[in-house]
Scaffold this motif. Sequence first.
Motif, PDB file in Angstrom:
ATOM      1  N   SER A   1       0.827  -1.208   0.000  1.00 25.59           N
ATOM      2  CA  SER A   1       0.000   0.000   0.000  1.00 25.59           C
ATOM      3  C   SER A   1       0.858   1.253   0.000  1.00 25.59           C
ATOM      4  CB  SER A   1      -0.919   0.000   1.224  1.00 25.59           C
ATOM      5  OG  SER A   1      -0.153   0.160   2.397  1.00 25.59           O
ATOM      6  N   SER A   2       0.169   2.385  -0.036  1.00 25.00           N
ATOM      7  CA  SER A   2       0.856   3.677  -0.016  1.00 25.00           C
ATOM      8  C   SER A   2       1.211   4.097   1.402  1.00 25.00           C
ATOM      9  CB  SER A   2      -0.024   4.751  -0.667  1.00 25.00           C
ATOM     10  OG  SER A   2      -1.246   4.864   0.041  1.00 25.00           O
ATOM     11  N   PHE A   3       0.824   3.262   2.410  1.00 25.87           N
ATOM     12  CA  PHE A   3       1.163   3.592   3.791  1.00 25.87           C
ATOM     13  C   PHE A   3       1.356   2.304   4.570  1.00 25.87           C
ATOM     14  CE2 PHE A   3       0.490   4.748   8.184  1.00 25.87           C
ATOM     15  CZ  PHE A   3       1.145   5.975   8.291  1.00 25.87           C
ATOM     16  N   THR A   4       2.603   1.980   4.846  1.00 23.96           N
ATOM     17  CA  THR A   4       2.953   0.797   5.636  1.00 23.96           C
ATOM     18  C   THR A   4       3.916   1.220   6.735  1.00 23.96           C
ATOM     19  OG1 THR A   4       2.744  -0.652   3.694  1.00 23.96           O
ATOM     20  CG2 THR A   4       3.977  -1.506   5.588  1.00 23.96           C
ATOM     21  N   TYR A   5       3.550   0.925   7.987  1.00 23.88           N
ATOM     22  CA  TYR A   5       4.406   1.315   9.106  1.00 23.88           C
ATOM     23  C   TYR A   5       5.734   0.551   9.081  1.00 23.88           C
ATOM     24  CZ  TYR A   5       0.949   4.069  11.695  1.00 23.88           C
ATOM     25  OH  TYR A   5       0.072   5.044  12.098  1.00 23.88           O
ATOM     26  N   ILE A   6       6.816   1.269   9.380  1.00 22.49           N
ATOM     27  CA  ILE A   6       8.113   0.641   9.611  1.00 22.49           C
ATOM     28  C   ILE A   6       8.283   0.409  11.111  1.00 22.49           C
ATOM     29  CG2 ILE A   6      10.620   0.858   9.365  1.00 22.49           C
ATOM     30  CD1 ILE A   6      10.120   2.782   7.042  1.00 22.49           C
TER      31      ILE A   6
END
Length: 724
Positions: free
Chosen positions: A137-142
């Motif tokens: 996705s365009s937002f994946t937590y590291i």
Amino acid sequence: MSPAKKKISKQKEDISDSQSQLSMEFAFSPQRIRLILIFICSIYCIAAMRLFYIQIIKGGEYQEKARLQYEIVVQMIPQRGQIFDRNGRVIAMSVNGFSYALDAKMIKNKKAIITAFNQVTGDTTGYYERLIMNAKSSFTYIIRGMTSRHKIIDSIKDPGFIRLSEPKRRYVYGSAGAQVIGYANIDNIGVSGIELHLDSLLQGKKDSVAMKRDAVGNLYPTVEMSDKQIVKGHNVSLTLDIELQRIAEYELAEGIMESHAEGGTVIAIYPSTGEILAMASYPTFDPNHNNNILPEAMRLQGITDIYEPGSTFKLITACAMIEEGILKPDSKVDGMGGTYRIGNYEIKDSHPMYKMSFSEALEQSSNIVFAKNSDNLSSDKFYKYARDFGFGIFLGIDLPGEVSGILKKPSAFDASTKRFMAYGYELGATALQVVNAYATVANRGIMMRPYVIKSIIDNDGGTIMYNKPQRIRSVISNKTSMIVKDMLCGVVDRGTGQEAKIDGIRIAGKTGTAQQLIDGKYSKQAYTASFAGFFPADNPKIAMIVMLHRPKTDIYGGKTAAPIFRKIAQKWITASKLPINENLTDQELMQSKLIDSALVPDLRGISVEKAREMVHSIGLRLPRNAEGIIIEQYVPKGFWLKKGTDIPIKTGDASKKKTMILTDNSQKNIPGNQIRPNVKGMSVRRAMSVLHSAGYQVRVIGQGKVIGQVYNKAGKKECILSCE
């Protein structure tokens, strides 16, 4: 002109005429003009059609692609409501945490991101490689909720790298009250305790909002974002006194270490209101570091675990006997020399006695006297008193997980039930039920509903809910409560509870020692040791129970639980009378003291490595160059020390034959024969660890705690310990 020149000139004229004619034909041909116009119009039409396709037909799609390069939709976590103790001290709050994410479609420099997070967190590069590879996705937590920023991470410049600030839960006093307060996870969801019980109120209202992303990945709210989209959670005020809670937890942990118990519980109640002032269990956990928490560490043992209370239940039997007029404090009873046979059963006393008063029977905790005289109570009456005191029913405390315990109905009583119930067997109780019974006697025989939630306050300061003290019932008369109160004082002054005695303050209480039922049989090795009581007896402010699970050094509640009760009471009495700085309010002084300081634990006999972990968890430190076993500490246990301070210590290492004094900025080697550790009051095991590390051989006389020590003066490096 010669004929040849005339001929050439003629040819030139003919060619020129032909070119002029062709030029005239092309310039003025309508067909040619139409072709040119058609060509030009075609180009304009194609361009217009392309623009129409891009702007009208595909306009939304291309605008979305462009917007996604600088804008992203994020679910914003609201500020979770704060939790306060009874005096307004903040226990749980939300602070800004630093979170990092990535856009899988925009990421360019994967190696830089992997390297940076590997160096900061210590997690393997393989972990971050898999995380980035699996991101779709365009937002994946590291990573989420880091408490501080790092230069190496801040230096990352990548169009797919995202930085954002999120609220992170912080528990100001660490493990203090952890089982009651519980904790909330990184997604702002309550997992246990009050955080779970009131999650819908504390959580607030979350919403998804559009955030703009700048060139280095920082996120900012768009102009369309409304303040009303994110609603903060409500605040909660508890009845806990965090200072008493910390004292109780510290002394419970110390007592468990000294007795080698497997666990324990302390509960303190304000008798006249039912407010829970402290509720501690061991083992416990630090909600600030909530990875891999053991289930037993989160459990509120005081309300979830059932045990046979043993002799602490004699309070209920004594109240019933006196209220019914069966016995008086000075009534003569028979202890039968310490042995009483009933059919196939045999009841014994640890203190064999014969003729005595009923008060003396309670003071010396005679099982035989209570068993014999229970025959004078009908089954219905005995059941009613036990039930009215709160056994076998829910007390209704506002915490998750309360159990009702076990109490047989009269129809299920057999020939031995009353006799065993009289001194605390054949029923199951929680620690809360036992201490609430003592609080009832302290409160003139009136039972109050125990509770821990004081109030709930909205964001505008309005009170949504306020808990008022709730009277449940009058269990015994005020006269009976006063009589039994004096009898309980006798237990502490002259009987089995003398280890709970405090000079100048009347303590009322009762010891308990109960065999545990294992595989259907009462064990000779597994016991529950307890002490329940209240103080000051003449005007009770605190009713409290201390319960230890399977102590090893001594099985009796009077020897293991009662001293813990005394130490908690002493420190609480001292702390509640602290002098007030004229420039500070009482609340501000206590807030400053508790947040900025920590109680120093007893480190003697513990390895530096283990001690360093222990003091680090409460905000203190040990000298960096320390090693070996700690044989002395120059700040005594129980002393308040400012957080961040080094505890000066003396260490010994028998294998290296050296002893050192270490402070925060210096160290000193000293001859071993100049070190004579003071080990009085320690368990034999800990005392031997200290002395061996200081280079001494040890001889032990007796068993239990060290009550005396003598160093050999004949040149032999030996210490003789006297124990009992």
